[in-house]
Each structure stands twice: as C-alpha cells, then as structure tokens.
Motif scaffolding. Structure first.
Motif, PDB file in Angstrom:
ATOM      1  N   UNK A  95      33.191  56.691-145.238  1.00  0.00           N
ATOM      2  CA  UNK A  95      31.668  56.722-145.148  1.00  0.00           C
ATOM      3  C   UNK A  95      31.079  56.816-143.907  1.00  0.00           C
ATOM      4  N   UNK A  96      30.713  57.966-143.471  1.00  0.00           N
ATOM      5  CA  UNK A  96      30.459  58.177-142.116  1.00  0.00           C
ATOM      6  C   UNK A  96      28.973  58.203-142.007  1.00  0.00           C
ATOM      7  N   UNK A  97      28.427  57.614-140.889  1.00  0.00           N
ATOM      8  CA  UNK A  97      27.024  57.506-140.784  1.00  0.00           C
ATOM      9  C   UNK A  97      26.922  58.628-139.352  1.00  0.00           C
ATOM     10  N   UNK A  98      26.114  59.431-139.861  1.00  0.00           N
ATOM     11  CA  UNK A  98      25.798  60.639-138.961  1.00  0.00           C
ATOM     12  C   UNK A  98      24.258  60.691-138.809  1.00  0.00           C
ATOM     13  N   UNK A  99      23.765  61.586-137.666  1.00  0.00           N
ATOM     14  CA  UNK A  99      22.426  61.853-137.354  1.00  0.00           C
ATOM     15  C   UNK A  99      22.297  63.490-137.291  1.00  0.00           C
ATOM     16  N   UNK A 100      21.071  63.855-137.297  1.00  0.00           N
ATOM     17  CA  UNK A 100      20.752  65.080-137.413  1.00  0.00           C
ATOM     18  C   UNK A 100      20.155  65.684-136.019  1.00  0.00           C
ATOM     19  N   UNK A 101      20.154  66.890-135.647  1.00  0.00           N
ATOM     20  CA  UNK A 101      19.457  67.075-134.443  1.00  0.00           C
ATOM     21  C   UNK A 101      17.944  66.962-134.432  1.00  0.00           C
ATOM     22  N   UNK A 102      17.210  66.904-135.437  1.00  0.00           N
ATOM     23  CA  UNK A 102      15.989  66.731-135.358  1.00  0.00           C
ATOM     24  C   UNK A 102      15.474  65.342-135.444  1.00  0.00           C
ATOM     25  N   UNK A 103      16.388  64.308-135.634  1.00  0.00           N
ATOM     26  CA  UNK A 103      16.181  62.769-135.764  1.00  0.00           C
ATOM     27  C   UNK A 103      15.665  62.595-134.208  1.00  0.00           C
ATOM     28  N   UNK A 104      14.689  61.689-134.370  1.00  0.00           N
ATOM     29  CA  UNK A 104      14.164  60.724-133.179  1.00  0.00           C
ATOM     30  C   UNK A 104      15.202  60.066-132.680  1.00  0.00           C
ATOM     31  N   UNK A 105      15.335  59.944-131.185  1.00  0.00           N
ATOM     32  CA  UNK A 105      16.157  59.123-130.506  1.00  0.00           C
ATOM     33  C   UNK A 105      16.068  57.765-130.659  1.00  0.00           C
ATOM     34  N   UNK A 134      29.584  52.799-131.659  1.00  0.00           N
ATOM     35  CA  UNK A 134      29.395  53.053-129.999  1.00  0.00           C
ATOM     36  C   UNK A 134      29.484  54.653-129.884  1.00  0.00           C
ATOM     37  N   UNK A 135      29.547  55.523-131.217  1.00  0.00           N
ATOM     38  CA  UNK A 135      29.316  56.935-131.042  1.00  0.00           C
ATOM     39  C   UNK A 135      28.855  57.403-132.637  1.00  0.00           C
ATOM     40  N   UNK A 136      28.186  58.384-132.587  1.00  0.00           N
ATOM     41  CA  UNK A 136      27.910  58.845-134.090  1.00  0.00           C
ATOM     42  C   UNK A 136      27.656  60.236-133.803  1.00  0.00           C
ATOM     43  N   UNK A 179      28.209  67.816-132.892  1.00  0.00           N
ATOM     44  CA  UNK A 179      28.670  67.171-131.851  1.00  0.00           C
ATOM     45  C   UNK A 179      28.829  65.634-131.891  1.00  0.00           C
ATOM     46  N   UNK A 180      29.166  65.026-130.689  1.00  0.00           N
ATOM     47  CA  UNK A 180      29.534  63.592-130.926  1.00  0.00           C
ATOM     48  C   UNK A 180      28.583  62.927-129.977  1.00  0.00           C
ATOM     49  N   UNK A 181      27.691  61.974-130.401  1.00  0.00           N
ATOM     50  CA  UNK A 181      26.786  61.259-129.468  1.00  0.00           C
ATOM     51  C   UNK A 181      27.388  59.901-129.067  1.00  0.00           C
ATOM     52  N   UNK A 182      27.256  59.666-127.863  1.00  0.00           N
ATOM     53  CA  UNK A 182      27.699  58.501-127.390  1.00  0.00           C
ATOM     54  C   UNK A 182      26.632  57.331-126.964  1.00  0.00           C
ATOM     55  N   UNK A 183      26.676  55.905-127.517  1.00  0.00           N
ATOM     56  CA  UNK A 183      25.554  55.002-127.226  1.00  0.00           C
ATOM     57  C   UNK A 183      24.996  55.149-125.749  1.00  0.00           C
ATOM     58  N   UNK A 184      25.955  55.544-124.570  1.00  0.00           N
ATOM     59  CA  UNK A 184      25.707  55.706-123.334  1.00  0.00           C
ATOM     60  C   UNK A 184      24.613  56.690-123.181  1.00  0.00           C
TER      61      UNK A 184
END
Length: 148
Positions: free
Chosen positions: A80-90, A103-105, A116-121
């Motif tokens: 069950x992967x939680x992911x986001x999309x490029x056009x989602x608001x930060x 810590x990453x999504x 890509x892999x986005x970090x919380x930082x």
C-alpha cells in the motif's frame, strides 16, 4: 503555491527502482549506497507496486543467512504505497507525509510510474523559505521600505 514539480529535479536523482522479481539482496545493495532509504518496486510494465525500506531488508535478512536469502522484494515489500503527483501542492503533500509519518514519498505519474523520491527535508526547506520570504515582506511593510 508551490507544487511538487518544482522539487522534481533534485528528487528524481534519488529514484531507485527494482523489479518485483528481484531478490531482497539486490534491494539491500541499493540501499547500502546511502543515496536513499527507500527503493520503489515496479512490475514488468514499470508500474509502482510497492516499496522496500531499510527496515524491510533488515527484518528479512535477520531471518536468513545473508546471500542465501532467496526471497524476492515482492515478498517483503509494503504494497500500500502512498504517493504524490507532480502537480500536487506542496502543503497538501506535507500534510499527507505528517499524517502518515513518512520521511519520504514517491512521486508518480497518473499511470503510477515512479518519477522521483521526495524527502521530508526537501519539503521543509521550501516551506521555510516561504515563511522567511513572508517575514521579510512584512518587515519591509511595517518599516515602510518601498512604500512612498
């Protein structure tokens, strides 16, 4: 508002994928490089079907003896992967990350192919810059700088 697309150049450099048929040891080797703490698992079509973290690998390797481990990543991955999309608001993505203690999504396209892999930082740095900019504008307004 800033969207995720603005963070993709850096986040895409961290993307590491592995086929769902790969042995756990392959994911372990990828994770030991220090570039990321999460590997995205893809099926033969390149669609994201799960993720493998450092904790998943350590948990599995503790049950077998190193290279003799024959399990595949599909057997130990989080499905069950939680992911986001490029056009989602930060800010929306940040709230999802906080709510789910991530810590990453992964960032994926509409077809669930990882981009890509986005970090919380990464998110926090952008949000901090926004706050600092707003603070600077308010300070200038209060001091009357630029307003005659």
């Amino acid at each position: 508002m800033v969207n995720i697309r603005n963070l993709m150049p850096e986040a895409s450099q961290r993307l590491m994928t592995v086929p769902d048929s790969a042995p756990v040891t392959e994911a372990a080797k990828m994770l030991t490089g220090g570039r990321a703490t999460l590997v995205i698992v893809c099926d033969a079509a390149g669609t994201m079907v799960g993720v493998v973290s450092n904790a998943d690998v350590v948990r599995q390797l503790s049950h077998c003896t190193g290279c003799s481990c024959t399990e595949t990543v599909s057997q130990v991955m989080t499905r069950e992967v939680i992911s986001c999309h490029p056009d989602d608001e930060l800010m929306t993505v940040w709230n999802i990350m906080k709510r789910n203690d991530l810590k990453q999504i992964p960032i994926a396209n509409a077809a669930s192919m990882p981009l890509a892999l986005l970090y919380a930082n990464d998110v926090l740095q952008v949000l901090l810059k926004e706050v600092e900019y707003t603070e600077e504008l308010l300070r200038e307004y209060v001091m009357g700088i630029g307003y005659h």
